[in-house]
Design a protein around this motif. Sequence first.
Motif, PDB file in Angstrom:
ATOM      1  N   VAL A 165      25.249   7.346  -5.107  1.00  0.00           N
ATOM      2  CA  VAL A 165      24.562   6.369  -4.283  1.00  0.00           C
ATOM      3  C   VAL A 165      22.848   6.492  -4.335  1.00  0.00           C
ATOM      4  CG1 VAL A 165      24.233   5.598  -1.861  1.00  0.00           C
ATOM      5  CG2 VAL A 165      26.507   6.587  -2.406  1.00  0.00           C
ATOM      6  N   TYR A 166      22.278   5.330  -4.698  1.00  0.00           N
ATOM      7  CA  TYR A 166      20.860   5.345  -4.998  1.00  0.00           C
ATOM      8  C   TYR A 166      20.163   4.682  -3.926  1.00  0.00           C
ATOM      9  CZ  TYR A 166      21.599   6.552  -9.898  1.00  0.00           C
ATOM     10  OH  TYR A 166      22.029   7.222 -11.057  1.00  0.00           O
ATOM     11  N   TYR A 167      19.187   5.607  -3.293  1.00  0.00           N
ATOM     12  CA  TYR A 167      18.353   5.158  -2.208  1.00  0.00           C
ATOM     13  C   TYR A 167      16.932   4.688  -2.606  1.00  0.00           C
ATOM     14  CZ  TYR A 167      22.292   7.385   0.394  1.00  0.00           C
ATOM     15  OH  TYR A 167      23.358   7.786   0.967  1.00  0.00           O
ATOM     16  N   CYS A 168      16.382   3.742  -1.934  1.00  0.00           N
ATOM     17  CA  CYS A 168      15.030   3.202  -2.083  1.00  0.00           C
ATOM     18  C   CYS A 168      14.268   3.995  -0.836  1.00  0.00           C
ATOM     19  CB  CYS A 168      15.077   1.720  -2.067  1.00  0.00           C
ATOM     20  SG  CYS A 168      13.278   1.358  -1.956  1.00  0.00           S
ATOM     21  N   ALA A 169      13.123   4.493  -1.072  1.00  0.00           N
ATOM     22  CA  ALA A 169      12.310   4.972   0.023  1.00  0.00           C
ATOM     23  C   ALA A 169      10.923   4.611  -0.106  1.00  0.00           C
ATOM     24  CB  ALA A 169      12.386   6.688   0.019  1.00  0.00           C
ATOM     25  N   ALA A 170      10.207   4.783   0.938  1.00  0.00           N
ATOM     26  CA  ALA A 170       8.731   4.521   1.108  1.00  0.00           C
ATOM     27  C   ALA A 170       8.048   5.544   1.783  1.00  0.00           C
ATOM     28  CB  ALA A 170       8.485   3.222   1.836  1.00  0.00           C
ATOM     29  N   ASP A 171       6.625   5.955   1.217  1.00  0.00           N
ATOM     30  CA  ASP A 171       5.726   6.846   1.604  1.00  0.00           C
ATOM     31  C   ASP A 171       4.500   6.177   1.791  1.00  0.00           C
ATOM     32  OD1 ASP A 171       4.084   9.539   0.032  1.00  0.00           O
ATOM     33  OD2 ASP A 171       4.131   9.036   2.152  1.00  0.00           O
ATOM     34  N   PRO A 211       8.186  14.152  -5.592  1.00  0.00           N
ATOM     35  CA  PRO A 211       9.374  14.314  -6.044  1.00  0.00           C
ATOM     36  C   PRO A 211      10.285  14.744  -5.223  1.00  0.00           C
ATOM     37  CG  PRO A 211       8.447  15.927  -7.426  1.00  0.00           C
ATOM     38  CD  PRO A 211       7.457  15.333  -6.449  1.00  0.00           C
ATOM     39  N   ILE A 212      10.059  14.713  -3.578  1.00  0.00           N
ATOM     40  CA  ILE A 212      10.683  15.524  -2.789  1.00  0.00           C
ATOM     41  C   ILE A 212      11.068  14.481  -1.523  1.00  0.00           C
ATOM     42  CG2 ILE A 212       9.843  17.875  -3.230  1.00  0.00           C
ATOM     43  CD1 ILE A 212       7.853  17.485  -1.230  1.00  0.00           C
ATOM     44  N   ARG A 213      12.029  14.752  -0.789  1.00  0.00           N
ATOM     45  CA  ARG A 213      12.619  13.758  -0.027  1.00  0.00           C
ATOM     46  C   ARG A 213      11.688  13.687   1.268  1.00  0.00           C
ATOM     47  NH1 ARG A 213      18.244  15.905   1.457  1.00  0.00           N
ATOM     48  NH2 ARG A 213      17.353  17.779   1.236  1.00  0.00           N
ATOM     49  N   GLU A 214      10.837  15.008   1.597  1.00  0.00           N
ATOM     50  CA  GLU A 214      10.397  15.001   3.015  1.00  0.00           C
ATOM     51  C   GLU A 214       9.113  14.244   3.295  1.00  0.00           C
ATOM     52  OE1 GLU A 214      11.532  17.368   1.128  1.00  0.00           O
ATOM     53  OE2 GLU A 214      12.990  18.509   2.260  1.00  0.00           O
ATOM     54  N   VAL A 215       8.883  13.497   1.944  1.00  0.00           N
ATOM     55  CA  VAL A 215       7.412  12.925   2.224  1.00  0.00           C
ATOM     56  C   VAL A 215       7.671  11.218   2.260  1.00  0.00           C
ATOM     57  CG1 VAL A 215       6.013  14.383   0.689  1.00  0.00           C
ATOM     58  CG2 VAL A 215       6.977  12.330  -0.433  1.00  0.00           C
ATOM     59  N   TYR A 216       8.828  10.933   2.284  1.00  0.00           N
ATOM     60  CA  TYR A 216       9.260   9.611   2.450  1.00  0.00           C
ATOM     61  C   TYR A 216       9.678   9.273   3.856  1.00  0.00           C
ATOM     62  CZ  TYR A 216       8.685   9.407  -2.788  1.00  0.00           C
ATOM     63  OH  TYR A 216       8.265   9.602  -3.825  1.00  0.00           O
ATOM     64  N   ASP A 217       9.275   8.417   4.385  1.00  0.00           N
ATOM     65  CA  ASP A 217       9.110   8.003   5.848  1.00  0.00           C
ATOM     66  C   ASP A 217      10.444   7.004   6.183  1.00  0.00           C
ATOM     67  OD1 ASP A 217       5.883   8.495   6.902  1.00  0.00           O
ATOM     68  OD2 ASP A 217       7.201   9.926   6.443  1.00  0.00           O
ATOM     69  N   THR A 270       9.362   7.452  -8.931  1.00  0.00           N
ATOM     70  CA  THR A 270       8.512   6.967  -8.008  1.00  0.00           C
ATOM     71  C   THR A 270       7.267   6.182  -8.522  1.00  0.00           C
ATOM     72  OG1 THR A 270       7.033   7.619  -6.199  1.00  0.00           O
ATOM     73  CG2 THR A 270       7.086   9.335  -8.056  1.00  0.00           C
ATOM     74  N   ILE A 271       6.791   5.242  -7.768  1.00  0.00           N
ATOM     75  CA  ILE A 271       5.845   4.418  -8.087  1.00  0.00           C
ATOM     76  C   ILE A 271       4.434   4.112  -7.156  1.00  0.00           C
ATOM     77  CG2 ILE A 271       6.977   2.506  -7.354  1.00  0.00           C
ATOM     78  CD1 ILE A 271       6.144   0.840 -10.096  1.00  0.00           C
ATOM     79  N   SER A 272       3.309   4.072  -7.782  1.00  0.00           N
ATOM     80  CA  SER A 272       2.136   3.908  -6.805  1.00  0.00           C
ATOM     81  C   SER A 272       2.038   2.592  -6.504  1.00  0.00           C
ATOM     82  CB  SER A 272       0.749   4.340  -7.677  1.00  0.00           C
ATOM     83  OG  SER A 272       0.851   3.427  -8.716  1.00  0.00           O
ATOM     84  N   TRP A 273       1.180   2.262  -5.237  1.00  0.00           N
ATOM     85  CA  TRP A 273       1.172   0.953  -4.674  1.00  0.00           C
ATOM     86  C   TRP A 273       0.713  -0.105  -5.875  1.00  0.00           C
ATOM     87  CZ3 TRP A 273      -3.118  -2.028  -4.786  1.00  0.00           C
ATOM     88  CH2 TRP A 273      -4.456  -1.238  -4.899  1.00  0.00           C
ATOM     89  N   SER A 274      -0.273   0.358  -6.614  1.00  0.00           N
ATOM     90  CA  SER A 274      -0.650  -0.562  -8.070  1.00  0.00           C
ATOM     91  C   SER A 274       0.232  -0.685  -8.844  1.00  0.00           C
ATOM     92  CB  SER A 274      -1.799  -0.008  -8.305  1.00  0.00           C
ATOM     93  OG  SER A 274      -1.564   1.414  -9.250  1.00  0.00           O
ATOM     94  N   ARG A 288       0.908  -1.246   0.047  1.00  0.00           N
ATOM     95  CA  ARG A 288       0.136   0.048  -0.045  1.00  0.00           C
ATOM     96  C   ARG A 288       0.637   1.277   0.199  1.00  0.00           C
ATOM     97  NH1 ARG A 288      -4.941  -1.212  -2.042  1.00  0.00           N
ATOM     98  NH2 ARG A 288      -5.714  -3.038  -0.886  1.00  0.00           N
ATOM     99  N   TYR A 289       2.208   1.150   0.111  1.00  0.00           N
ATOM    100  CA  TYR A 289       3.034   2.276   0.212  1.00  0.00           C
ATOM    101  C   TYR A 289       3.436   2.840  -1.483  1.00  0.00           C
ATOM    102  CZ  TYR A 289       4.204   1.499   5.117  1.00  0.00           C
ATOM    103  OH  TYR A 289       4.086   1.404   6.269  1.00  0.00           O
ATOM    104  N   GLY A 290       3.591   4.104  -1.441  1.00  0.00           N
ATOM    105  CA  GLY A 290       4.243   4.512  -2.535  1.00  0.00           C
ATOM    106  C   GLY A 290       5.558   4.338  -2.484  1.00  0.00           C
ATOM    107  N   MET A 291       6.403   4.132  -3.496  1.00  0.00           N
ATOM    108  CA  MET A 291       7.716   3.816  -3.424  1.00  0.00           C
ATOM    109  C   MET A 291       8.502   4.875  -4.292  1.00  0.00           C
ATOM    110  SD  MET A 291       8.054   1.627  -1.121  1.00  0.00           S
ATOM    111  CE  MET A 291       9.792   0.890  -1.233  1.00  0.00           C
TER     112      MET A 291
END
Length: 124
Positions: free
Chosen positions: A93-99, A106-112, A50-54, A31-34
């Motif tokens: 360096v490539y980082y994966c993140a989850a929202d 497209p901003i870092r702040e929304v990814y927890d 970024t990609i939606s949960w679907s 259910r997370y955006g990634m």
Amino acid sequence: QVQLVESGGGLVQAGGSLTLSCAASGRTFSRYGMGWFRQAPGKEREFVATISWSGVVTRYADSVKGRFTISRNNAKNTVYLQMSSLKPEDTAVYYCAADPEERLAPIREVYDYWGQGTQVTVSS
């Protein structure tokens, strides 16, 4: 809570391809955006894709559009970043993140949640 572990980085020649993977733990991953971000030495961490949960909705930075593809397999709790036509300026360096709120921003702040990163080096 989600834990993210990236893999697949390495050294590649310009024009080559590489696929990064991000393995996630946690029951609500699907259910997370990634997102994928990258950080080059001496530079700010920047948005890549970024990609939606679907998996239906994707967004890309202009600098990678047409060369990179983000995808996910919720059954495997994994997000991918396929990179082709790589350039030396893709070195980072490539980082994966989850929202959890799937804002697809497209901003870092929304990814927890963030992974530890994987190094990609493109030689000229």
